[in-house]
Design an enzyme around this catalytic site. Structure first.
Site, PDB file in Angstrom:
ATOM      1  N   ASP A 180      42.446  34.223  60.574  1.00 46.45           N
ATOM      2  CA  ASP A 180      41.234  33.419  60.709  1.00 46.45           C
ATOM      3  C   ASP A 180      41.722  31.985  60.918  1.00 46.45           C
ATOM      4  O   ASP A 180      42.279  31.378  60.006  1.00 46.45           O
ATOM      5  CB  ASP A 180      40.404  33.537  59.423  1.00 46.45           C
ATOM      6  CG  ASP A 180      39.195  32.611  59.417  1.00 46.45           C
ATOM      7  OD1 ASP A 180      39.237  31.572  60.102  1.00 46.45           O
ATOM      8  OD2 ASP A 180      38.221  32.910  58.714  1.00 46.45           O
ATOM      9  N   LYS A 220      36.540  39.080  45.540  1.00 46.64           N
ATOM     10  CA  LYS A 220      37.653  38.414  44.836  1.00 46.64           C
ATOM     11  C   LYS A 220      38.083  39.158  43.566  1.00 46.64           C
ATOM     12  O   LYS A 220      37.927  38.651  42.456  1.00 46.64           O
ATOM     13  CB  LYS A 220      37.268  36.969  44.519  1.00 46.64           C
ATOM     14  CG  LYS A 220      37.042  36.151  45.775  1.00 46.64           C
ATOM     15  CD  LYS A 220      36.753  34.698  45.508  1.00 46.64           C
ATOM     16  CE  LYS A 220      36.575  33.954  46.822  1.00 46.64           C
ATOM     17  NZ  LYS A 220      36.069  32.609  46.687  1.00 46.64           N
TER      18      LYS A 220
END
Length: 360
Positions: A218, A162
Site C-alpha cells: 500500500d 488488529k
C-alpha cells in the site's frame, strides 16, 4: 469485463505530492499509480474501467481520456457528491456494473503488486459465490485487520481487527472480484465494505480468499511509497531486466527515462527511479530515491530515501535523507541538509532542516 477503481480520496497521507495532483496520478516508477493498475487490468481482458472520483476529478478525467484512446478501452467516471466510503461507490456505479452479468473487479487506488487478475477470475468462477478477496501475508499482523479462512477451500470464516494474539497473518490486499449479486447488499449511502458488507457475506459463506503470491504494498504514504518502489524494481529485475539501466556508476536496480541527462562521476542506485527530462549533474550520489519529471540535481548533491517532486531543484552539495519529500517546483539552495523534511509545493528552502518537519 469491467473494473471499478476507488480513486475518490484526498490522498492526505501522500502530501505534499497530492497537493499538485490526485494520488492516482502521482508518478510511481515513472508512470502514474493508476496506470500501473489499468494496464494490468487491460492485459487481463478488462475493456471497461469505471473510476469512482471526487477530489481533483477534472485532472483525472483529462488524463484518462488520453489513456482511453491509447489503450482502446472505455473509461467512465462515477462522480461522488459526498464521500461514500469503500462500498457506497459500488451502489453509485450500479448501472454501469450491471450492463451484463459478468463478475467485475474492485480495486483500492494505492495498491501496487504483481496484479493477479487472471488468477482471480479463475478462482472466483471455480467457487461460484458472490465475492473473492485477494489476501497477502504480512510480518506484523497485529497492525492490521486479518482474514481467517479455510486453507483448502479459501472460504472466509471471520475478520479480526488488529489481533493481540496470533490468529492469522493474512490481510485484505484491497483487490476484489464480485458477482453482480453483491450489489443487492449495498445501499447508496456512506458504507464500509470491510466493516459492514464483508462480515455479512462471510457469515453466509459467500466470500472467499485467494492468496497473492508476488509482492504487495500500500503506497499511500512516502515511507511505503519508497518501499513499494524497491519491491517493484526487484520485480522488474526478474521479469523485464532490459528495462533497467546499466553502466558505469549505476548500482543495482535503477530505472531511468530515456530523456533524462546524467552527468559524469555519478553514483546512482540501488533502488532509484529517474523520470522524464530530469538532469543529474556531475558527482551526484542517489540511492533509494524517486526523482520526478523535470527536476534538476545540481553537482555533488547526496540523496538517500527521498522523493523529489516534479520540476524541483536541489542545489550543489545538498544532503537529503530520512524520507525527505519535496513537493512540486521546490528549490533547495546550495549546501543545505534536509533530514525528513516535508516541503510543500513552490517553496524555496534557504536554511537546513536538521529534524523531521513540514515546511509550509
Amino acid at each position: 469485463m469491467k473494473a471499478l477503481i476507488l480513486v475518490g480520496g484526498y490522498g492526505t497521507r501522500l502530501r505534499p505530492l497530492t497537493l499538485s495532483v490526485p494520488k492516482p496520478l502521482v508518478d510511481f516508477c515513472n508512470k502514474p499509480i493508476l496506470l500501473h493498475q489499468v494496464e494490468a487490468l487491460v492485459k487481463a481482458g478488462v475493456n471497461h474501467v469505471i473510476l469512482a472520483v471526487s477530489y481533483m476529478s477534472d485532472m483525472l478525467e483529462k488524463e484518462m481520456k488520453e489513456q482511453e484512446k491509447r489503450l482502446g478501452i472505455r473509461i467512465s467516471m462515477s462522480h461522488e457528491k459526498e464521500p461514500l466510503g469503500t462500498a457506497g461507490p459500488l451502489a453509485l456505479a450500479r448501472e454501469l456494473l450491471t450492463e451484463n452479468s459478468d463478475p467485475f473487479f474492485v480495486l483500492n487506488s494505492d495498491v501496487i503488486c504483481d496484479f493477479p487478475f487472471e488468477e482471480m477470475v479463475r478462482f472466483h468462477k471455480h467457487h461460484g459465490k458472490e465475492g473473492t478477496i485477494v489476501v497477502t501475508k504480512v510480518e506484523e499482523p497485529s497492525k492490521y485487520g486479518v482474514v481467517v479462512y479455510e486453507a483448502e477451500s479459501g472460504q472466509i470464516q471471520r475478520f479480526v481487527e488488529k489481533p493481540q494474539v496470533f490468529v492469522s497473518n493474512k490481510i485484505n490486499s484491497g483487490l476484489y472480484i464480485f458477482s453482480p449479486a453483491v450489489l443487492d447488499r449495498i445501499q447508496l449511502r456512506p458504507t464500509s465494505i470491510e466493516k459492514e458488507i464483508f462480515p455479512a457475506m462471510a457469515q453466509e459463506g459467500q466470500l472467499f480468499a485467494m492468496e497473492l503470491q508476488g509482492f504487495w504494498m500500500d503506497i499511500g504514504q512516502p515511507k511505503d511509497f519508497l518501499t513499494g518502489m524497491c519491491m517493484y524494481l526487484q520485480s522488474v529485475r526478474q521479469k523485464h531486466p532490459e528495462w533497467l539501466h546499466v553502466g558505469p556508476g549505476f548500482i543495482g536496480n535503477v530505472l531511468v527515462d530515456p530523456t533524462a541527462k546524467i552527468g559524469q562521476n555519478c553514483s546512482i542506485g540501488p533502488n532509484v527511479t529517474i523520470g522524464p527530462g530530469v538532469t543529474v549533474e556531475d558527482g551526484v550520489r542517489i540511492k533509494r530515491c524517486t526523482i520526478m519529471k523535470g527536476s534538476r540535481l545540481h553537482s555533488h548533491s547526496w540523496l538517500e530515501s527521498s522523493i523529489v517532486g516534479w520540476s524541483s531543484s536541489v542545489g550543489q552539495w545538498v544532503r537529503m535523507e530520512n524520507v525527505t519529500v519535496l513537493g512540486e517546483d521546490v528549490i533547495v539552495n546550495d549546501e543545505l541538509y534536509l533530514n525528513g523534511a516535508n516541503v510543500l509545493p513552490h517553496k524555496c528552502i534557504s536554511e537546513s532542516v536538521p529534524e523531521p518537519r513540514i515546511i509550509m
